[in-house]
Design a protein around this motif. Structure first.
Motif, PDB file in Angstrom:
ATOM      1  N   ASP A  48      -4.993   8.152  -6.141  1.00 61.81           N
ATOM      2  CA  ASP A  48      -5.164   6.712  -6.327  1.00 61.81           C
ATOM      3  C   ASP A  48      -3.890   6.113  -6.909  1.00 61.81           C
ATOM      4  O   ASP A  48      -2.910   6.824  -7.193  1.00 61.81           O
ATOM      5  N   SER A  50      -3.153   4.858  -9.804  1.00 61.94           N
ATOM      6  CA  SER A  50      -2.779   5.288 -11.150  1.00 61.94           C
ATOM      7  C   SER A  50      -2.222   6.699 -11.179  1.00 61.94           C
ATOM      8  O   SER A  50      -1.450   7.053 -12.069  1.00 61.94           O
ATOM      9  N   GLY A  51      -2.581   7.517 -10.205  1.00 60.02           N
ATOM     10  CA  GLY A  51      -2.115   8.900 -10.166  1.00 60.02           C
ATOM     11  C   GLY A  51      -0.920   9.136  -9.268  1.00 60.02           C
ATOM     12  O   GLY A  51      -0.415  10.263  -9.195  1.00 60.02           O
TER      13      GLY A  51
END
Length: 286
Positions: A48, A50-51
Protein backbone atom coordinates in the motif's frame (compact mmCIF):
# COMPACT_ATOMS: atom_id res chain seq x y z
CA UNK A 1 16.42 -1.70 -19.43
CA UNK A 2 18.26 -5.01 -19.31
CA UNK A 3 17.98 -6.94 -22.53
CA UNK A 4 19.53 -10.27 -21.60
CA UNK A 5 18.33 -12.86 -19.16
CA UNK A 6 20.83 -15.70 -19.42
CA UNK A 7 22.58 -16.79 -16.28
CA UNK A 8 21.69 -13.76 -14.16
CA UNK A 9 18.42 -13.59 -12.25
CA UNK A 10 16.20 -10.69 -13.28
CA UNK A 11 13.19 -9.94 -11.12
CA UNK A 12 10.08 -7.88 -11.83
CA UNK A 13 6.72 -7.63 -10.07
CA UNK A 14 3.40 -5.87 -9.85
CA UNK A 15 2.69 -3.99 -6.62
CA UNK A 16 -0.55 -2.53 -5.32
CA UNK A 17 -3.36 -2.98 -2.84
CA UNK A 18 -5.48 -4.96 -3.39
CA UNK A 19 -3.33 -7.00 -5.75
CA UNK A 20 -4.77 -10.53 -5.79
CA UNK A 21 -6.92 -9.79 -8.85
CA UNK A 22 -4.03 -8.61 -11.05
CA UNK A 23 -3.49 -10.50 -14.29
CA UNK A 24 -0.12 -8.86 -14.92
CA UNK A 25 1.84 -11.96 -13.83
CA UNK A 26 0.16 -14.06 -16.52
CA UNK A 27 1.02 -11.49 -19.19
CA UNK A 28 4.64 -10.89 -18.22
CA UNK A 29 5.46 -14.53 -17.57
CA UNK A 30 4.06 -15.44 -20.98
CA UNK A 31 6.30 -12.80 -22.52
CA UNK A 32 9.40 -14.13 -20.76
CA UNK A 33 8.62 -17.67 -21.92
CA UNK A 34 8.10 -16.58 -25.53
CA UNK A 35 11.31 -14.51 -25.46
CA UNK A 36 13.30 -17.37 -23.86
CA UNK A 37 14.20 -15.16 -20.90
CA UNK A 38 14.47 -18.16 -18.63
CA UNK A 39 16.16 -16.37 -15.75
CA UNK A 40 13.47 -13.69 -15.48
CA UNK A 41 10.64 -13.88 -12.94
CA UNK A 42 7.56 -11.80 -12.28
CA UNK A 43 5.79 -11.70 -8.94
CA UNK A 44 2.74 -10.16 -7.31
CA UNK A 45 3.08 -8.29 -4.00
CA UNK A 46 0.60 -6.52 -1.73
CA UNK A 47 2.01 -3.03 -1.09
CA UNK A 48 0.00 0.00 0.00
CA UNK A 49 1.02 3.66 -0.16
CA UNK A 50 2.31 3.75 3.40
CA UNK A 51 4.50 0.69 2.84
CA UNK A 52 5.87 1.62 -0.57
CA UNK A 53 9.03 3.46 0.53
CA UNK A 54 10.25 0.61 2.74
CA UNK A 55 9.41 -2.04 0.15
CA UNK A 56 11.20 -0.11 -2.59
CA UNK A 57 14.27 0.49 -0.41
CA UNK A 58 14.48 -3.26 0.16
CA UNK A 59 14.97 -4.17 -3.52
CA UNK A 60 18.34 -5.71 -4.28
CA UNK A 61 20.30 -5.58 -7.52
CA UNK A 62 18.38 -8.41 -9.16
CA UNK A 63 15.31 -6.20 -9.54
CA UNK A 64 14.74 -4.74 -13.00
CA UNK A 65 11.23 -3.31 -13.04
CA UNK A 66 7.97 -2.77 -11.23
CA UNK A 67 4.41 -2.48 -12.48
CA UNK A 68 2.34 -0.24 -10.19
CA UNK A 69 -1.39 -0.34 -9.74
CA UNK A 70 -3.61 1.53 -7.31
CA UNK A 71 -2.85 3.16 -4.92
CA UNK A 72 0.79 3.48 -5.98
CA UNK A 73 0.68 5.29 -9.32
CA UNK A 74 1.24 8.69 -7.75
CA UNK A 75 3.57 7.77 -4.87
CA UNK A 76 5.87 5.90 -7.28
CA UNK A 77 6.87 9.15 -8.95
CA UNK A 78 8.75 10.16 -5.82
CA UNK A 79 10.95 7.06 -6.04
CA UNK A 80 12.16 7.81 -9.56
CA UNK A 81 15.42 9.45 -10.54
CA UNK A 82 13.99 10.34 -13.94
CA UNK A 83 10.35 10.90 -14.90
CA UNK A 84 9.26 10.68 -18.54
CA UNK A 85 7.23 13.57 -19.96
CA UNK A 86 4.03 11.50 -20.10
CA UNK A 87 4.39 10.38 -16.48
CA UNK A 88 5.17 13.95 -15.43
CA UNK A 89 2.17 15.37 -17.30
CA UNK A 90 -0.24 12.84 -15.81
CA UNK A 91 1.31 12.87 -12.35
CA UNK A 92 1.12 9.07 -12.41
CA UNK A 93 3.55 6.23 -13.04
CA UNK A 94 2.46 2.64 -13.53
CA UNK A 95 6.00 1.49 -14.36
CA UNK A 96 9.44 1.85 -12.77
CA UNK A 97 12.49 0.60 -14.68
CA UNK A 98 16.02 0.35 -13.30
CA UNK A 99 18.78 2.04 -15.29
CA UNK A 100 21.54 0.05 -16.96
CA UNK A 101 24.38 2.56 -16.75
CA UNK A 102 23.47 3.55 -13.21
CA UNK A 103 21.75 0.72 -11.31
CA UNK A 104 20.79 3.15 -8.55
CA UNK A 105 18.66 5.15 -11.00
CA UNK A 106 15.04 4.36 -11.78
CA UNK A 107 12.85 5.86 -14.51
CA UNK A 108 9.11 6.38 -14.06
CA UNK A 109 6.90 5.68 -17.08
CA UNK A 110 3.18 5.80 -17.73
CA UNK A 111 2.22 3.01 -20.14
CA UNK A 112 -1.49 3.38 -19.36
CA UNK A 113 -1.65 6.13 -21.99
CA UNK A 114 -0.35 3.71 -24.63
CA UNK A 115 -2.85 1.09 -23.46
CA UNK A 116 -5.78 3.52 -23.58
CA UNK A 117 -4.80 4.90 -26.98
CA UNK A 118 -4.49 1.41 -28.45
CA UNK A 119 -7.76 0.16 -26.94
CA UNK A 120 -9.64 3.15 -28.35
CA UNK A 121 -8.01 2.72 -31.76
CA UNK A 122 -8.92 -0.97 -31.91
CA UNK A 123 -12.55 0.00 -31.31
CA UNK A 124 -12.47 2.53 -34.15
CA UNK A 125 -11.56 5.73 -32.30
CA UNK A 126 -8.32 6.97 -33.83
CA UNK A 127 -6.93 10.38 -32.84
CA UNK A 128 -9.89 11.47 -30.69
CA UNK A 129 -10.48 15.20 -30.34
CA UNK A 130 -13.09 15.01 -27.59
CA UNK A 131 -13.64 12.75 -24.60
CA UNK A 132 -16.00 12.40 -21.68
CA UNK A 133 -14.02 10.97 -18.77
CA UNK A 134 -15.82 9.57 -15.73
CA UNK A 135 -13.66 10.27 -12.67
CA UNK A 136 -10.64 12.52 -12.17
CA UNK A 137 -7.95 10.34 -10.61
CA UNK A 138 -4.70 8.96 -11.99
CA UNK A 139 -6.31 6.82 -14.70
CA UNK A 140 -8.50 9.75 -15.75
CA UNK A 141 -5.35 11.80 -16.29
CA UNK A 142 -3.99 9.04 -18.51
CA UNK A 143 -7.18 9.20 -20.56
CA UNK A 144 -6.83 12.97 -20.89
CA UNK A 145 -3.30 12.48 -22.20
CA UNK A 146 -4.67 10.70 -25.29
CA UNK A 147 -5.98 14.06 -26.56
CA UNK A 148 -3.90 16.47 -28.62
CA UNK A 149 -3.77 20.21 -27.77
CA UNK A 150 -6.97 21.97 -28.81
CA UNK A 151 -9.12 18.96 -27.91
CA UNK A 152 -12.07 18.98 -25.56
CA UNK A 153 -12.53 16.96 -22.38
CA UNK A 154 -15.67 16.70 -20.28
CA UNK A 155 -14.97 15.50 -16.74
CA UNK A 156 -17.90 13.73 -15.08
CA UNK A 157 -17.45 13.68 -11.30
CA UNK A 158 -19.51 13.30 -8.14
CA UNK A 159 -18.24 16.37 -6.31
CA UNK A 160 -15.36 18.34 -7.80
CA UNK A 161 -12.51 17.64 -10.18
CA UNK A 162 -9.16 16.98 -8.55
CA UNK A 163 -7.07 20.15 -9.00
CA UNK A 164 -4.11 18.30 -10.48
CA UNK A 165 -6.38 16.73 -13.12
CA UNK A 166 -7.93 20.05 -14.07
CA UNK A 167 -4.46 21.59 -14.18
CA UNK A 168 -3.12 18.85 -16.45
CA UNK A 169 -5.97 19.35 -18.94
CA UNK A 170 -5.50 23.12 -19.03
CA UNK A 171 -1.71 22.84 -19.33
CA UNK A 172 -2.22 20.50 -22.31
CA UNK A 173 -4.21 23.18 -24.10
CA UNK A 174 -7.56 21.40 -23.83
CA UNK A 175 -11.01 22.88 -23.50
CA UNK A 176 -12.25 21.62 -20.14
CA UNK A 177 -15.86 21.18 -19.04
CA UNK A 178 -17.26 19.54 -15.91
CA UNK A 179 -20.61 17.83 -15.32
CA UNK A 180 -22.10 15.86 -12.47
CA UNK A 181 -22.35 12.08 -12.35
CA UNK A 182 -25.12 10.85 -14.61
CA UNK A 183 -25.38 14.03 -16.72
CA UNK A 184 -25.09 12.04 -19.92
CA UNK A 185 -26.31 14.75 -22.28
CA UNK A 186 -22.69 15.91 -22.36
CA UNK A 187 -21.76 12.68 -24.15
CA UNK A 188 -23.81 13.50 -27.22
CA UNK A 189 -20.97 15.01 -29.25
CA UNK A 190 -17.80 13.34 -27.94
CA UNK A 191 -15.66 10.82 -29.78
CA UNK A 192 -15.42 8.52 -26.76
CA UNK A 193 -16.45 7.98 -23.15
CA UNK A 194 -13.80 6.56 -20.80
CA UNK A 195 -14.94 5.41 -17.37
CA UNK A 196 -12.21 5.13 -14.75
CA UNK A 197 -14.42 4.44 -11.72
CA UNK A 198 -15.98 1.23 -10.35
CA UNK A 199 -18.96 0.12 -12.47
CA UNK A 200 -21.40 0.50 -9.57
CA UNK A 201 -20.44 4.19 -9.32
CA UNK A 202 -21.77 5.03 -12.78
CA UNK A 203 -25.45 6.07 -12.44
CA UNK A 204 -28.44 6.86 -14.66
CA UNK A 205 -27.31 4.93 -17.71
CA UNK A 206 -30.73 5.28 -19.27
CA UNK A 207 -29.58 8.80 -20.11
CA UNK A 208 -26.65 7.70 -22.27
CA UNK A 209 -27.43 9.19 -25.72
CA UNK A 210 -28.55 6.97 -28.57
CA UNK A 211 -26.12 7.21 -31.49
CA UNK A 212 -27.81 8.62 -34.60
CA UNK A 213 -26.50 10.32 -37.71
CA UNK A 214 -22.80 9.98 -36.87
CA UNK A 215 -20.21 9.33 -39.59
CA UNK A 216 -18.24 7.27 -37.10
CA UNK A 217 -19.69 5.53 -34.09
CA UNK A 218 -18.39 6.89 -30.78
CA UNK A 219 -16.67 4.51 -28.38
CA UNK A 220 -17.19 3.60 -24.74
CA UNK A 221 -14.20 2.26 -22.81
CA UNK A 222 -14.70 0.96 -19.28
CA UNK A 223 -11.22 0.37 -17.89
CA UNK A 224 -12.30 -2.43 -15.53
CA UNK A 225 -11.93 -6.01 -16.72
CA UNK A 226 -12.47 -9.61 -15.74
CA UNK A 227 -16.10 -9.55 -14.56
CA UNK A 228 -17.96 -9.72 -17.85
CA UNK A 229 -19.90 -6.86 -19.40
CA UNK A 230 -20.36 -3.84 -17.16
CA UNK A 231 -23.66 -1.94 -17.01
CA UNK A 232 -22.05 0.91 -18.96
CA UNK A 233 -20.88 -1.45 -21.70
CA UNK A 234 -24.34 -3.03 -21.97
CA UNK A 235 -26.03 0.36 -22.17
CA UNK A 236 -23.57 1.50 -24.81
CA UNK A 237 -24.19 -1.56 -26.98
CA UNK A 238 -27.95 -1.05 -26.76
CA UNK A 239 -27.60 2.57 -27.84
CA UNK A 240 -25.34 2.04 -30.84
CA UNK A 241 -21.92 2.84 -29.39
CA UNK A 242 -18.79 0.83 -30.14
CA UNK A 243 -17.28 -0.79 -27.05
CA UNK A 244 -13.56 -0.87 -26.34
CA UNK A 245 -12.40 -3.58 -23.98
CA UNK A 246 -10.63 -2.90 -20.70
CA UNK A 247 -8.63 -6.05 -21.38
CA UNK A 248 -7.18 -4.39 -24.50
CA UNK A 249 -5.95 -1.52 -22.35
CA UNK A 250 -4.46 -4.01 -19.89
CA UNK A 251 -2.77 -6.03 -22.64
CA UNK A 252 -1.22 -3.10 -24.48
CA UNK A 253 0.02 -1.23 -21.44
CA UNK A 254 1.70 -4.52 -20.46
CA UNK A 255 3.34 -4.98 -23.87
CA UNK A 256 4.92 -1.56 -23.46
CA UNK A 257 6.11 -2.49 -19.96
CA UNK A 258 7.73 -5.65 -21.30
CA UNK A 259 9.55 -3.63 -23.96
CA UNK A 260 10.80 -1.10 -21.41
CA UNK A 261 11.90 -3.70 -18.87
CA UNK A 262 13.51 -6.29 -21.16
CA UNK A 263 14.59 -4.29 -24.19
CA UNK A 264 12.76 -6.73 -26.47
CA UNK A 265 9.64 -6.12 -28.51
CA UNK A 266 6.79 -7.75 -26.64
CA UNK A 267 5.37 -11.02 -28.06
CA UNK A 268 1.81 -9.77 -28.49
CA UNK A 269 0.25 -13.07 -29.60
CA UNK A 270 1.69 -15.02 -26.66
CA UNK A 271 0.59 -12.37 -24.18
CA UNK A 272 -2.88 -12.17 -25.70
CA UNK A 273 -3.30 -15.93 -25.49
CA UNK A 274 -2.18 -15.90 -21.84
CA UNK A 275 -4.68 -13.17 -21.05
CA UNK A 276 -7.55 -15.12 -22.64
CA UNK A 277 -6.59 -18.23 -20.67
CA UNK A 278 -6.35 -16.30 -17.40
CA UNK A 279 -9.77 -14.76 -17.94
CA UNK A 280 -11.29 -18.16 -18.66
CA UNK A 281 -9.72 -19.55 -15.49
CA UNK A 282 -11.09 -16.66 -13.47
CA UNK A 283 -14.60 -17.16 -14.81
CA UNK A 284 -14.40 -20.89 -14.09
CA UNK A 285 -13.54 -20.15 -10.46
CA UNK A 286 -16.77 -18.20 -9.90
Amino acid sequence: MLSEGRGVARRCAVWGSPIGHSLSPALHRAAYAALALHDWSYERREVDASGFADAFAGLDGTWVGLSLTMPLKEVALGAATTVTPVAAATGAANTLVRGTDDPSAWTAHNTDVHGLTTALRLAGCTDPTSLLVVGSGATARSAIATLAPGGRVVLMVRDRVRPETFGQAEAAGLVVETVGLGEWAAAAEVDAVVSTVPPASVPDLDGLPVVTHRDQRPVVLDVVYGSGRTPLQRAARERGWSVAEGTDMLLHQATEQVRLMTGHEAPLSAMSAALRAALLDRRAER
